[in-house]
Every structure is written in structure tokens, then in C-alpha cells.
Design an enzyme around this catalytic site. Structure first.
Site, short mmCIF file in Angstrom:
data_model
loop_
_atom_site.label_atom_id
_atom_site.label_comp_id
_atom_site.label_asym_id
_atom_site.label_seq_id
_atom_site.Cartn_x
_atom_site.Cartn_y
_atom_site.Cartn_z
N ARG A 125 0.80 -1.23 0.00
CA ARG A 125 0.00 0.00 0.00
C ARG A 125 0.83 1.27 0.00
NH1 ARG A 125 -2.47 -3.35 3.41
NH2 ARG A 125 -4.33 -4.33 2.57
N LYS A 146 3.48 11.65 -10.67
CA LYS A 146 2.64 10.76 -11.46
C LYS A 146 3.45 9.51 -11.77
CE LYS A 146 -0.10 13.60 -14.55
NZ LYS A 146 -0.46 13.58 -15.96
N GLU A 188 10.62 18.03 -23.90
CA GLU A 188 9.86 18.38 -22.68
C GLU A 188 10.40 19.67 -22.05
OE1 GLU A 188 7.07 16.78 -21.73
OE2 GLU A 188 7.30 14.62 -22.03
N LYS A 230 7.60 23.11 -14.01
CA LYS A 230 6.68 22.02 -13.71
C LYS A 230 6.30 22.03 -12.23
CE LYS A 230 5.37 17.32 -14.25
NZ LYS A 230 5.61 16.01 -14.84
N ARG A 244 -2.94 21.70 -14.12
CA ARG A 244 -1.86 20.75 -14.40
C ARG A 244 -1.99 20.20 -15.82
NH1 ARG A 244 0.93 16.05 -10.61
NH2 ARG A 244 2.25 15.30 -12.28
N ASN A 248 0.09 19.07 -20.57
CA ASN A 248 -0.17 18.06 -21.61
C ASN A 248 -0.16 18.64 -23.01
OD1 ASN A 248 -0.44 15.93 -19.82
ND2 ASN A 248 -2.58 16.40 -19.43
N HIS A 251 0.47 16.51 -26.06
CA HIS A 251 0.43 15.11 -25.64
C HIS A 251 -0.77 14.33 -26.17
CE1 HIS A 251 3.79 16.16 -23.17
NE2 HIS A 251 3.84 14.96 -22.62
N HIS A 255 0.54 11.16 -27.68
CA HIS A 255 0.24 9.82 -27.15
C HIS A 255 -0.37 8.94 -28.24
CE1 HIS A 255 0.13 11.05 -22.61
NE2 HIS A 255 1.35 10.78 -23.04
N HIS A 268 8.78 9.09 -26.89
CA HIS A 268 7.84 10.04 -26.29
C HIS A 268 8.16 11.49 -26.68
CE1 HIS A 268 4.94 11.49 -23.39
NE2 HIS A 268 5.86 12.29 -22.88
N1 NAD Z 1 5.42 10.62 -14.77
C1 NAD Z 1 5.44 11.68 -15.53
O1 NAD Z 1 5.03 12.76 -15.13
C2 NAD Z 1 6.05 11.56 -16.88
C3 NAD Z 1 6.37 12.72 -17.59
C4 NAD Z 1 6.98 12.58 -18.83
C5 NAD Z 1 7.28 11.32 -19.31
N2 NAD Z 1 6.95 10.22 -18.60
C6 NAD Z 1 7.25 8.88 -19.10
O2 NAD Z 1 8.66 8.78 -19.29
C7 NAD Z 1 8.91 7.77 -20.25
C8 NAD Z 1 9.98 8.22 -21.19
O3 NAD Z 1 11.15 8.52 -20.47
P1 NAD Z 1 12.59 8.41 -21.14
O4 NAD Z 1 12.58 9.09 -22.43
O5 NAD Z 1 13.58 8.79 -20.13
O6 NAD Z 1 12.64 6.86 -21.53
P2 NAD Z 1 13.54 5.64 -21.02
O7 NAD Z 1 13.54 5.57 -19.56
O8 NAD Z 1 13.11 4.46 -21.78
O9 NAD Z 1 15.00 6.05 -21.51
C9 NAD Z 1 15.26 6.12 -22.89
C10 NAD Z 1 16.38 5.15 -23.29
O10 NAD Z 1 17.62 5.64 -22.79
C11 NAD Z 1 18.25 4.66 -21.98
N3 NAD Z 1 18.96 5.40 -20.95
C12 NAD Z 1 18.43 6.13 -19.94
N4 NAD Z 1 19.40 6.76 -19.27
C13 NAD Z 1 20.56 6.41 -19.85
C14 NAD Z 1 21.93 6.77 -19.63
N5 NAD Z 1 22.27 7.66 -18.69
N6 NAD Z 1 22.87 6.21 -20.40
C15 NAD Z 1 22.53 5.34 -21.40
N7 NAD Z 1 21.27 5.00 -21.69
C16 NAD Z 1 20.30 5.54 -20.92
C17 NAD Z 1 17.16 3.76 -21.51
O11 NAD Z 1 17.65 2.48 -21.21
C18 NAD Z 1 16.24 3.74 -22.73
O12 NAD Z 1 16.72 2.83 -23.66
C19 NAD Z 1 7.58 7.47 -20.93
O13 NAD Z 1 7.12 6.23 -20.50
C20 NAD Z 1 6.67 8.58 -20.43
O14 NAD Z 1 5.34 8.17 -20.34
C21 NAD Z 1 6.35 10.33 -17.40
ZN ZN Z 2 5.54 14.05 -21.75
#
Ligand code: NAD
Ligand code: ZN
Length: 369
Positions: A125, A146, A188, A230, A244, A248, A251, A255, A268
């Protein structure tokens, strides 16, 4: 370079974001600062790419400081946000004997942050977690709490609001990030400029080269300012009741593109880059935004090597269908977030889907030329 600290102001859930070069080596001290005791088990979740570079050194540091550390490596990429992987991580957590005082450490990009955060939100939980972002895009996901995994019918449909105890952002880790991911992260960052600060957008465009080369000072500044935008929005509306949603922008289109390309072809950041240009073009087409905003938005994104054109293999009707599955859609109509200038966006509810379809068809036709 010294570290800078930004406070995300959420009353009793407030937490600091530490940003700077070489911070990974300060992790044990920072955990102690956050009152995480060596008697609390740590569960480090990371992915296969990130593990190669940073898992062993970090685990060793923490163990030398007296912490008991369990680690689990998931597959890299968006596929880590599926049920099967979530279950696999939960199994590892139970087998490690984590209890309610244990702390999850999310070492990786936005995917690891979202997955590990959701694990932390739901294990017994809810237990505490610390974000250790290693991608640029994660500057976004590490603010606001989130956390989510995907369902085959849509992205981030299973999730929670769960704020981390702290964020440790070592900009040195970005050195191993593939160039395409660096660009995606800037999408972003630019978005944060576009919703609130034209000066920041101009600064980003001016320093695009140095930023893409990961100059530590510039990148720390960009991350700090992006997180600050943010954090300010989230502090006003933690659970996305209204403003908030401005975060988006781009997005709803983005998406849909991600879903239709199977969460792969476009990442993304790339998907929302196109989405932000489309939002601006649509806003101009209905007279909501003055002419020029779309062109300038496109120019800034392009300076970071991001795509800005309609993905020509995607048909508008499929995109519209995918937009409906996105959780921001309301029966029969769409809610869009549209710019009115280079530093302001507005939430526009009940946009007629036939209008959006007409607009998208024009974009699609343009892309077929
Ligand atoms: N929670 C939120 O508010 C929020 C906001 C924006 C995005 N997101 C989510 O974030 C995700 C995308 O994040 P992302 O672009 O970081 O993707 P990711 O975590 O998949 O990273 C992208 C790629 O880079 C690699 N990588 C990461 N750091 C590295 C490093 N230092 N050295 C070498 N390789 C590295 C990862 O293994 C992956 O292959 C999506 O799922 C999206 O929905 C969430
Ligand atoms: Zn985003």
C-alpha cells in the site's frame, strides 16, 4: 560544479530536487540527509542499459555506507511499463523481504521512474522512493509524482500519484545517453518554456548547440528551469484537476502517435514534438493564436534535432481513434491544450472531433506530397 537544489512545494509531501555534476557519488550522504537509515532496506530498480554504466558503482557506494541493497534490472525501453514486468519486479521485492520501511531507488529514465514509482506506490500500500534520473526527459517525470504503467489499450492508464522523497539528478550520467534520447528530453524542456516563459524558449534556442553537447552548466540550468516550471504548476494542482493539464500540450496528439507506432518508432519526446507543432498549427487555424507561433515552435524544436512533421504513415482516422483512448478525451469531443502565444497555453474542452479530423486530414495530405 556545485549542486543546485529546487524544492517542490507540496506541503507535507514537499521534496528537494538536487541537480549537478558528480552527484551520484553523494547519494549515500543525500539519503542520510533525507533521514533514510542504514537499517532500511534499499531496492534499486534500473534497466539493462543504465545498469551497464551505473548500477555496480552506485550499489557499492551504498553498501560501503552500510546500506543493505537489493537490485533488480528490467528490460530497457517502454516495454518495461507492462504488467508482466511490474509483476516481475513485485515478485523480486517480495522475495527480497522488503517491508513497509524499505525504500525504492529508481535509477534510470522516465520509464524506470514511472515503473519503480508505481511499484513503490503499491507495494504494501505504498512505500517511499527516491528518483535518480539518468535521462533528460526524466527531468519531467521526476517532478509531480505521477507514476504509472501502460495497458495494451493505452499509455499510463494504470497508475497513482506518489511523490518521491527526493530526486538526485547527476547531469554527468547524461553523457552516456544516446543522442536521439537527448533530443527527446529537450522536447519536454522546450514544452516547459512554451507554457510559461518565452525568455526561456529564446535561451534554449540560443544555446541549442551547447545544450546538445551537454555542457554541464547549461544542462543543469535547463533542467533546473524546466523542473521549476513544472514544480510551480504541480504545486498549484497536485492531482490534475485543472491547470496541471496545461502540461499536456502536444500530448493528446503525441500519445496517439506513440500508441499507433507501437511505443517504438517514435519515442515520447519525438511524438510530443510533433504534437506541440500540431497544437500550435491548430490554434492558429482557429484564430486562437497569432500567426508565427507554430513556425517559431517548429524552429526551436528543429534546433534540437526533433521531428516536427505529421508522421506520413499514420492515417488521421486512426489517430483520432487513438486520441479517444487517451484518458484526456471526454465523450464525443476532445479536450485539447492549445497555445495562445510563445509562453501561454489554454485548456480547450469540447473541441468537435470533426474539426480536428479535418485539420489532421490537411496535415496528412501535406505529408503525402
Ligand atoms: N510521470 C510523468 O510525469 C512523466 C512525464 C513525462 C514522461 N513520462 C514517461 O517517461 C517515459 C519516457 O522517459 P525516457 O525518455 O527517459 O525513456 P527511457 O527511460 O526508456 O529512456 C530512454 C532510453 O535511454 C536509456 N537510458 C536512460 N538513461 C541512460 C543513460 N544515462 N545512459 C545510457 N542509456 C540511458 C534507456 O535504457 C532507454 O533505452 C515514458 O514512459 C513517459 O510516459 C512520465
Ligand atoms: Zn511528456
Amino acid at each position: 560544479m556545485e549542486k543546485r537544489t529546487l524544492l517542490v512545494d507540496l506541503n507535507e509531501r514537499a521534496y528537494p530536487i538536487h541537480i549537478g555534476a558528480g552527484l551520484l557519488s553523494q547519494t549515500p550522504a543525500l539519503l542520510q540527509e533525507a533521514n533514510i537509515k542504514v537499517s532500511q532496506k534499499l531496492f534499486l530498480i534500473t534497466d539493462a542499459h543504465v545498469a551497464q554504466h551505473y548500477l555496480k558503482p552506485l550499489q557499492l557506494l551504498l553498501e560501503q555506507a552500510g546500506y543493505q541493497v537489493f537490485s533488480h534490472i528490467v528490460v530497457a525501453g517502454e516495454k518495461a511499463k507492462q504488467f508482466a514486468v511490474y509483476e516481475e519486479v513485485m515478485t523480486a521485492a517480495i522475495e527480497a523481504g522488503l517491508d513497509r520501511k524499505s525504500v525504492v531507488l529508481a535509477l534510470g529514465g522516465g520509464v524506470v521512474g514511472d515503473l519503480a514509482g508505481f511499484v513503490a506506490a503499491t507495494y504494501m500500500r505504498g512505500i517511499d522512493f527516491v528518483q535518480i534520473p539518468t535521462s533528460l526527459l526524466a527531468h519531467d517525470s521526476s517532478v509531480g509524482g505521477k507514476v504509472a504503467i501502460n495497458h495494451r489499450l493505452g499509455k499510463n492508464l494504470i497508475g497513482a500519484f506518489h511523490q518521491p522523497l527526493m530526486v538526485i539528478y547527476d547531469v554527468d550520467t547524461l553523457q552516456t545517453l544516446p543522442r536521439r534520447e537527448i533530443s527527446a528530453g529537450f522536447a519536454e524542456v522546450i514544452k516547459h518554456g512554451l507554457i510559461s516563459d518565452e525568455g526561456f524558449v529564446g535561451w534554449l534556442e540560443e544555446h541549442a548547440k551547447g545544450l546538445m553537447e551537454l555542457d554541464a552548466k547549461l544542462v543543469s540550468e535547463a533542467i533546473y528551469r524546466g523542473c521549476a516550471v513544472k514544480a510551480a504548476v504541480v504545486a498549484k494542482d497536485e492531482t490534475e484537476q485543472d491547470i496541471r493539464m496545461t502540461l499536456n500540450v502536444g500530448h493528446t496528439f503525441g500519445h496517439a502517435f506513440e500508441a499507433l507506432t507501437g511505443y517504438g518508432q517514435l519515442n515520447h519526446g519525438e511524438a510530443i514534438s510533433i504534437g506541440m507543432v500540431l497544437a500550435a498549427r491548430y490554434a492558429e487555424s482557429i484564430g486562437m493564436s497569432p500567426e508565427g507561433v507554430a513556425k517559431r515552435t517548429k524552429r526551436v524544436l528543429a534546433a534540437f534535432g526533433l521531428p516536427t512533421q505529421w508522421p506520413k504513415e499514420l492515417h488521421p482516422e486512426d489517430v483520432l481513434r487513438a486520441m479517444h483512448l487517451d484518458k484526456k478525451g471526454v465523450a464525443g469531443t476532445l479536450t485539447l491544450v492549445l497555445p495562445t502565444s510563445m509562453e501561454h497555453v489554454e485548456i480547450v474542452p469540447r473541441v468537435k472531433e470533426e474539426d480536428v479530423l479535418r485539420f489532421m486530414s490537411e496535415e496528412w495530405e501535406e505529408s503525402q506530397k
